[in-house]
Scaffold this active site. Structure first.
Site, short mmCIF file in Angstrom:
data_model
loop_
_atom_site.label_atom_id
_atom_site.label_comp_id
_atom_site.label_asym_id
_atom_site.label_seq_id
_atom_site.Cartn_x
_atom_site.Cartn_y
_atom_site.Cartn_z
N ALA A 2 -0.17 1.77 -7.08
CA ALA A 2 0.92 1.00 -7.69
C ALA A 2 0.44 -0.38 -8.10
O ALA A 2 -0.36 -1.01 -7.39
CB ALA A 2 2.09 0.89 -6.71
N PRO A 3 0.90 -0.88 -9.25
CA PRO A 3 0.53 -2.24 -9.68
C PRO A 3 1.05 -3.28 -8.69
O PRO A 3 2.02 -3.04 -7.97
CB PRO A 3 1.23 -2.38 -11.03
CG PRO A 3 1.58 -0.99 -11.46
CD PRO A 3 1.78 -0.21 -10.21
N GLY A 4 0.40 -4.44 -8.68
CA GLY A 4 0.85 -5.53 -7.82
C GLY A 4 -0.14 -5.82 -6.71
O GLY A 4 -1.19 -5.18 -6.58
N ILE A 5 0.21 -6.77 -5.86
CA ILE A 5 -0.64 -7.17 -4.74
C ILE A 5 -0.60 -6.08 -3.67
O ILE A 5 0.48 -5.67 -3.24
CB ILE A 5 -0.18 -8.52 -4.16
CG1 ILE A 5 -0.24 -9.62 -5.24
CG2 ILE A 5 -1.03 -8.92 -2.96
CD1 ILE A 5 0.37 -10.93 -4.81
N LYS A 6 -1.75 -5.64 -3.24
CA LYS A 6 -1.80 -4.58 -2.23
C LYS A 6 -1.36 -5.13 -0.88
O LYS A 6 -1.67 -6.24 -0.48
CB LYS A 6 -3.22 -4.03 -2.12
CG LYS A 6 -3.68 -3.29 -3.38
CD LYS A 6 -5.10 -2.77 -3.22
CE LYS A 6 -5.55 -2.04 -4.48
NZ LYS A 6 -6.94 -1.52 -4.36
N GLY A 7 -0.62 -4.31 -0.15
CA GLY A 7 -0.15 -4.70 1.17
C GLY A 7 -1.20 -4.46 2.23
O GLY A 7 -2.11 -3.65 2.06
N MET A 8 -1.05 -5.16 3.35
CA MET A 8 -1.99 -5.01 4.46
C MET A 8 -1.65 -3.82 5.34
O MET A 8 -2.51 -3.30 6.05
CB MET A 8 -2.02 -6.30 5.29
CG MET A 8 -2.68 -7.47 4.59
SD MET A 8 -2.86 -8.92 5.66
CE MET A 8 -1.19 -9.56 5.64
N ASP A 43 16.98 1.31 0.66
CA ASP A 43 16.98 2.52 1.48
C ASP A 43 15.71 3.30 1.19
O ASP A 43 15.15 3.23 0.10
CB ASP A 43 18.21 3.37 1.16
CG ASP A 43 18.46 4.45 2.20
OD1 ASP A 43 17.81 4.42 3.27
OD2 ASP A 43 19.30 5.32 1.95
#
Length: 602
Positions: free
Chosen positions: A325-331, A381
């Site tokens: 997914a585009p965007g900043i990757k989560g930790m 949700d």
């Protein structure tokens, strides 16, 4: 093909036991939903919240009960597949004239997949598509209450008709100023009918059960005039004296979509025929998937079934591939999507950076908390799945490599059917509606340029909405934890919604503190935190440097939400919640609220 002979006596007994299990489930579900009226009338807000949480667990408990009974009485897991073929046919027979056949089919799937090995999860053993139609179930004379009531007013008696419509719900206690409330509803309705010719079929249709959620009860219906239909909802609340009043009049699909949003808690509604309620609601909100309407009615497992059917249908008619997914990757979460499908898929990673002191079990617990909590329109949700199979050729190689690197325990690639076609099996994932990450949304407005009035307006709106989202979460006893812009998203209606749950805490479990004053010059000049910080300590005044680096954003934020940087705001809400206060959070703008009786206007 199914065998034609139904000659196993155990097959019928198993089918009947499963049907008994479902009927018990829906009886308990409906009874709890019906009790919402009494809890509303007696202002038992904590009881309403508790019932909303507990009702979510009903389904899994009944599935477990039924599975245990089948194993104990029939050794169901040891039965040959021929018997299971017959069980399904008998079950279909028991669904004839049933008032919740679609829910009963989903219950059958849940019990069957709990007992049988997943290699048997195919058309022969579960309901991949409905076997029983839900059309015209209401024509059955056994139905105890029509789904909706119809009223046939004229312009001259519209006020009396609206009054009768509200009184027909027989709510206690009494309304404080019903005539005043009806006058305001009448004015709002007439605004939609002004200079409109009333046709022969002019009528008002209202669902026969109220919709209860939190501290509100909602009348839901539509005004029909010729070929035009106007959806509406009337929120009913308690005033300070404990009497009732109508707080607003909501009109149109957009208002109803916000009321029934995926970011809100489920309604409690007394329904004998849920499919008829969904059909009526679809006439009000034709752009809302049936899966989301079942979810909103508290029938999340049916919503999950329909979502998966819609998903398979989409895969059949699309060719794009799953990607990171585009965007900043989560930790903590690995997120991927299918560009043509309006949802994202989230997998819990196998390991996390040192600053993230958490476990898979704790993260799952946070997601369960959100599922059971009042989401006040500000938390998305999620739909939870296990052992989900995808075709390998629909995955980009980079995505497979990402999963193998960060979540190898959650990935299996195999040729399960032995036909040479590889499948990707994800052991556990969450699915939630795609939103535009707020940091990306803001960056797009900056890229357009603040000289553009429209871009300026969008930026200001989203920053105000961000602060409103946090304040409404606080009112619901939720501290978001990580409040960075990237953890919030913008919906199609411009609402800002939180969707990163691994650090959320209850406000009442958090310790809000001021940053201590330095005791000497060494502490004042230190680049490190020199004071002690406990695991639940929160320092609101430190939020600014992380959130307000942009001057334009800072200006808007400080104008509308500077109190979020003050420990007094957080502590006062904590104390009120601990004292038992339940905050009002309205699923509509304050500007939509009526003027209370006796209030002087300028």
């Amino acid at each position: 093909m199914f065998p034609q002979r139904l000659d196993s006596p155990q097959a019928y007994d198993i089918a009947k036991a499963m049907m008994d299990g479902f009927n018990r489930h829906y009886r308990l579900f409906r009874t709890e939903s019906a009790r919402a009226k009494h809890r509303f009338e007696t202002a038992d807000w904590h009881g309403q919240q508790r019932a909303q949480r507990e009702r979510i667990e009903f389904y899994d408990l009944r599935v477990k009960e039924c599975s245990m009974r089948l194993e104990k009485e029939f050794k169901a897991g040891e039965q040959p597949m021929e018997v299971w073929h017959q069980v399904k046919l008998h079950y279909i027979g028991l669904l004839v004239d049933h008032h919740q056949p679609e829910l009963a089919e989903t219950f059958f799937n849940s019990v069957t997949t709990k007992i049988l090995h997943r290699t048997y999860f195919h058309n022969s053993f579960i309901f991949v598509r409905p076997a029983i139609s839900t059309e015209y179930i209401e024509n059955d004379q056994a139905a105890d209450l029509p789904t909706y009531f119809s009223y046939y007013p004229s312009r001259e008696n519209l006020r009396e008709t609206l009054t009768q419509m509200v009184e027909d719900f027989h709510l206690q206690p009494e309304f404080a100023h019903l005539a005043h409330d009806i006058n305001q509803v009448l004015t709002a309705v007439q605004g939609h009918l002004y200079q409109v010719k009333l046709r022969a079929n002019f009528q008002i249709q209202v669902l026969s059960s109220l919709f209860f959620r939190n501290k509100g009860a909602y009348v839901v219906g539509k005004i029909i005039n010729g070929f035009n239909e106007i959806p509406f909802a009337l929120p009913i609340l308690h005033n300070a004296e404990g009497k009732l009043y109508i707080d607003a009049a909501l009109f149109g699909e957009a208002d109803l979509q916000i009321l029934f949003s995926f970011a809100r808690a489920y309604f409690m509604v007394d329904m004998e025929i849920p499919s008829a309620y969904v059909q009526f609601l679809r006439s009000l909100m034709p752009h809302t998937p049936r899966a989301e309407l079942y979810n909103a009615l508290g029938l999340a497992k049916q919503g999950k079934t329909l979502f998966y059917r819609d998903f398979l249908y989409h895969l059949k008619h699309s060719t794009d591939k799953f990607r990171i997914a585009p965007g900043i990757k989560g930790m903590v979460m690995l997120v991927f999507d299918l560009p043509s499908f309006p949802f994202v898929f989230k997998i819990i990673k196998d390991y996390y950076p040192p600053q993230k002191e958490t476990t898979r079990e704790q993260i799952q617990g946070k997601y369960l908390l959100v599922k059971q909590h009042d989401r006040v329109g500000r938390m998305a949700d999620t739909i939870e799945y296990t052992e989900v199979a995808f075709s390998r050729d629909r995955f980009e190689d980079d995505l497979i490599a990402e999963i193998q690197k960060f979540a190898p325990s959650q990935l299996e690639i195999s040729d399960r059917d032995g036909d040479g076609k590889q499948e990707v099996i994800i052991k556990h994932l969450y699915i939630e509606r795609r939103m535009i990450p707020l940091n990306i949304y803001l960056q797009e407005t900056f890229d357009t340029g603040m000289q553009d009035p429209h871009a300026q307006e969008l930026m200001e709106h989203s920053v105000v909405e961000y602060g409103n989202a946090i304040k409404e979460l606080v009112a619901a006893n939720i501290f978001p934890g990580d409040m960075l812009w990237k953890n919030f998203g913008v919906t199609r209606n411009g609402k800002v919604v939180f969707y990163d749950y691994d650090e959320i805490e209850y406000i009442t479990d958090s310790n809000f503190r001021r940053v201590p004053k330095p005791r000497n010059e060494e502490e004042e000049m230190s680049g490190e935190i020199w004071y002690r910080v406990g695991p639940k300590d929160v320092f609101p005044e430190t939020f600014g440097p992380f959130l307000l680096g942009n001057d334009a954003v800072r200006g808007v934020f400080m104008k509308h939400h500077a109190d979020l940087l003050d420990v007094a705001f957080w502590q006062s809400h904590k104390e009120r919640i601990l004292a038992g206060h339940v905050h009002d959070v309205f699923p509509y703008d304050a500007s939509r609220r009526f003027v209370p009786a006796g209030t002087q206007t300028a």
